[in-house]
Design an enzyme around this catalytic site. Structure first.
Site, mmCIF file in Angstrom:
data_model
loop_
_atom_site.group_PDB
_atom_site.id
_atom_site.type_symbol
_atom_site.label_atom_id
_atom_site.label_comp_id
_atom_site.label_asym_id
_atom_site.label_seq_id
_atom_site.Cartn_x
_atom_site.Cartn_y
_atom_site.Cartn_z
ATOM 1 C CG ASP A 1 -0.120 -0.714 1.015
ATOM 2 O OD1 ASP A 1 0.994 -0.950 1.536
ATOM 3 O OD2 ASP A 1 -0.925 0.115 1.455
ATOM 4 C CG ASN B 1 4.584 -3.326 2.520
ATOM 5 O OD1 ASN B 1 3.486 -2.896 2.885
ATOM 6 N ND2 ASN B 1 5.618 -3.397 3.336
HETATM 7 O O1 MRU Z 1 1.893 4.740 2.994
HETATM 8 P P1 MRU Z 1 1.323 3.923 4.099
HETATM 9 O O2 MRU Z 1 1.826 4.317 5.440
HETATM 10 O O3 MRU Z 1 -0.195 3.866 4.035
HETATM 11 O O4 MRU Z 1 1.851 2.452 3.807
HETATM 12 C C1 MRU Z 1 1.468 1.408 4.654
HETATM 13 C C2 MRU Z 1 2.171 0.137 4.350
HETATM 14 O O5 MRU Z 1 2.972 0.047 3.455
HETATM 15 C C3 MRU Z 1 1.776 -1.046 5.183
HETATM 16 O O6 MRU Z 1 2.839 -1.944 5.273
HETATM 17 C C4 MRU Z 1 0.592 -1.750 4.505
HETATM 18 O O7 MRU Z 1 -0.466 -0.857 4.296
HETATM 19 C C5 MRU Z 1 0.109 -2.895 5.291
HETATM 20 S S1 MRU Z 1 -0.802 -2.349 6.709
HETATM 21 C C6 MRU Z 1 -1.364 -3.644 7.586
#
Ligand code: MRU
Length: 381
Positions: A244, A254
């Protein structure tokens, strides 16, 4: 990607040219439901409630949120309100800030009358770029998978481990970590994916397993704590996750639990790669542990589990005793030293400032020693 016989992206503009449609990810894997967003608040709520999620898709939805906000009032003030409203939805994925800054930088210089069309055009471009970038990440990542296959004599399937959902549902199409899997699988490399369930919201069990299943990729869902055991037994050839927010020195933030997988990978000599588009890099931040705002969500996501009952109804069941406190940290930071390499749309590089700058030399001026911690000014969650 295809769902049934129709090609889908995760977000698109409806036939009226203005309304925005999304796949409601809170309904998956049990139902495939699309929803319409017609207002700024619809877009903000979709991000906040995780109907759309995953860093690149959060950014794209915010871009369309700006479009929706400007429809009846394209003033500077409205633009600022839209930015603040959307920025406050989720604090960790830097793609959100990236998309909002990009939209503001392009729209502010224009006369208000020209802003709506320009906003829709730019949001569409952000989506198209993300598809191309994801596909390129897939090509680079697939080479690593092919190398792992070659290392094993091109006999047994390559066993990958991934966390959360970094597939096409998290982007506009293809994904990041899973793009590598799809490109390798489509090229005939036999791949098997260990899918961490990813409590508390189960993005692995619900979304990654759904995606892989539809694409015909062999996979096995495991509980989050199983990864270390599998690595000790030689059952994981490489780990690939998404991120993220990646800092200028290569720290990676992440989904919660990623750090523990990286520790186990390091202890067992298993390569740990992280796949990311340039929009997930926070060039203003060095130290991810100190600087990345970590979202804390409703403890109810920990105390309850949502699933489909035998009668087909969707139910939430409590798994903790009444009265026990619960905490819900949504992300963690994996220090660069535990990351074997970063897979970007421009190639694979070491998780370091030098590595990132070798692929993005134009950012040399930005990635200096930590600036006045702008990574913290979006600490809104
Ligand atoms: O809380 P989320 O589902 O939005 O978290 C998503 C993640 O942690 C993904 O691994 C990250 O956004 C990378 S997406 C290509």
């Amino acid at each position: 990607m295809k769902v049934g016989d129709r090609q889908y992206r995760t977000i698109w503009v409806a036939g009226d040219g203005r309304t925005v449609e999304i796949i409601d990810q809170t309904e998956l894997p049990h139902e495939f439901v699309t929803r319409r967003l017609t207002t700024l608040e619809d877009a903000a709520a979709a991000i906040r409630e995780m109907r759309v999620r995953g860093a690149p898709l959060i950014g794209a939805t915010a871009a369309y949120g700006v479009c929706l906000a400007l429809q009846d009032d394209a003033s500077d003030r409205r633009l600022d309100t839209a930015r603040q409203t959307l920025l406050a939805t989720r604090p960790t994925a830097v793609n959100l800030r990236w998309a909002l800054d990009d939209m503001a930088a392009r729209l502010k210089p224009l006369a208000p009358a020209a802003r709506v069309d320009a906003a829709y055009a730019r949001a569409a471009e952000i989506c198209d770029d993300d598809v191309a970038v994801s596909r390129a990440i897939g090509e680079h990542g697939a080479r690593l998978i092919d190398e792992a296959w070659a290392k094993g004599g091109r006999e047994a399937p390559v066993n990958l481990l991934t966390h959360c959902n970094a597939g096409w549902l998290a982007t506009i199409d293809w994904g990041t970590a899973l793009a590598a899997v799809y490109v390798a699988h489509d090229a005939g490399v036999p791949v098997h994916v260990w899918v961490n369930e990813t409590r508390p919201r189960n993005q692995g069990a619900g979304l990654t397993a759904w995606e892989l299943g539809r694409h015909g990729v062999p996979h096995t869902v495991i509980v989050d704590s199983a990864g270390g055991h599998l690595m000790q037994r030689g059952k994981v050839d490489l780990c690939i996750t998404g991120t993220d927010r990646t800092t200028a020195r290569g720290d990676v933030c992440n989904k919660i639990g990623t750090y523990l997988k990286a520790l186990a990978a390091g202890d067992n000599g298993v390569p740990f790669y992280v796949a990311l588009p340039h929009t997930s890099i926070d060039w203003s931040l060095d130290d991810g542990v100190a600087g990345v705002p970590i979202e804390e969500r409703d403890p109810a996501e920990v105390t309850t589990v949502v699933g489909r009952a035998d009668d087909g109804s969707i139910v939430a069941v409590r798994v903790t005793p009444e009265g026990s406190a619960a905490a819900n940290f949504a992300f963690d930071v994996t220090p660069a030293r535990l990351v074997t390499g970063l897979i970007t749309e421009r190639g694979v590089c070491p998780a370091s400032r030098e590595g990132l700058l070798s692929l993005y030399p134009e950012r040399g001026g930005d990635a200096g020693p930590q600036m006045a911690a702008p990574g913290n000014d979006d600490k809104t969650g």
